[in-house]
Enzyme design. Structure first.
Site, short mmCIF file in Angstrom:
data_model
loop_
_atom_site.label_atom_id
_atom_site.label_comp_id
_atom_site.label_asym_id
_atom_site.label_seq_id
_atom_site.Cartn_x
_atom_site.Cartn_y
_atom_site.Cartn_z
CB SER A 42 62.72 7.81 5.16
OG SER A 42 61.99 7.80 3.95
CG HIS A 266 63.65 3.72 2.60
ND1 HIS A 266 62.88 2.96 3.47
CD2 HIS A 266 63.11 4.97 2.64
CE1 HIS A 266 61.94 3.72 4.01
NE2 HIS A 266 62.06 4.94 3.52
#
Length: 287
Positions: A42, A266
């Site tokens: 990711s 993230h």
């Protein structure tokens, strides 16, 4: 924690030494390939940074490979995918590699150790037994990670014989907490809170993951003599920009909602730029 850390670091040394008996994967007649190919999880996909160019892999137009491809003038063929492990890279992401590939960037390894499970189980108010099991499983996976990294590098090299391969680590998730507590958002209606001890534990775990990635890279190079592989450390670039840091965070809190939940833990667009800059400094000149 100290005894566990010592045990893991000892395992890294043993794992790297064992690679001397390994041989890289071989392949015949690899395809032409793209000039610059990005692989990984990711972080390489830019998950959380809308808009997505691939909604299945949560791959973003703002991901660091796209920014690096623009900087280098090469464009990028990215197969990076949210949730990918090193095994997934080998099994599903090598199709754009070939003899014409000159640069490969890889960010992978942290999903091999189920890091999100540790974050979920070990937040303040979590189940201590579940947290302890998640930690034990993560440490066991970190011990195996150098071998996983070496196997991934061998598979990439077999398909991209002429490429410079740049392998990144991960930034530390948490920064210096202003009041000793990190309020990291909400998850299913529950506040996600980490104590100073929790954040230090998670950061130490990421340091061990980075050490394992580097150990696998060094072991692979030692076993194969391949000098076209480099490790790119990004931790210094993120200093002062961790989650709940006193500075400007480049890592997103957990935000409820179908359009925003993927951002949690993230890297944001500024962090993607920092990744791209670090890799640009290490990338070879590409004609």
């Amino acid at each position: 924690m100290q005894r566990r850390s010592i045990a893991i670091l000892a395992a890294l040394v043993v794992g790297a030494s064992a690679l001397a008996m390994a041989t890289p994967a071989s392949a015949s007649d690899p395809p032409d390939g793209a000039v610059y190919v990005a692989l990984g999880d990711s972080e390489a996909a830019g998950t959380g940074n809308l808009p997505y160019v691939d909604s299945d892999c949560l791959r973003s137009r703002r991901a660091y490979p796209a920014q690096l491809g623009d900087t280098l003038g090469t464009g990028v063929a990215s197969s990076a995918c949210a949730g990918a492990t090193t095994d997934d890279v080998i099994a599903t992401q090598l199709g754009d590699l070939g003899v014409d590939t000159r640069l490969v960037t890889i960010t992978a390894g942290i999903n091999d150790v189920a890091w999100q499970r540790v974050l979920l189980e070990c937040r303040a108010g979590g189940d201590p037994l579940a947290c302890g099991q998640a930690q034990a499983d993560a440490f066991a996976a970190i011990a195996a990670l150098p071998t996983d990294i070496a196997q991934m590098l061998a598979a990439v090299r077999s398909q991209a014989p002429n490429a410079q391969i740049l392998v990144t680590g991960y930034p530390l998730l948490f920064g210096d907490l202003a009041d000793g507590v990190c309020r990291a958002g909400t998850y299913r209606g529950t506040h996600v809170v980490f104590s100073a001890a929790d954040t230090q534990f998670v950061n130490t775990g990421i340091e061990l993951v980075n050490a394992a990635i580097l150990g696998g890279l060094v072991g692979y190079m030692s076993a194969t003599g391949d000098e076209g592989v480099s490790y790119v450390d990004v931790t210094a670039a993120f200093d002062g920009h961790g989650l709940c840091d006193s500075g400007s965070p480049w890592i997103s809190r957990v935000i409820s909602g179908t359009a925003t939940v993927d951002r949690g833990f993230h890297i944001d667009g500024r962090g993607m730029r920092a990744y791209a800059d670090a890799l640009a400094a290490a990338a070879p000149d590409i004609p």
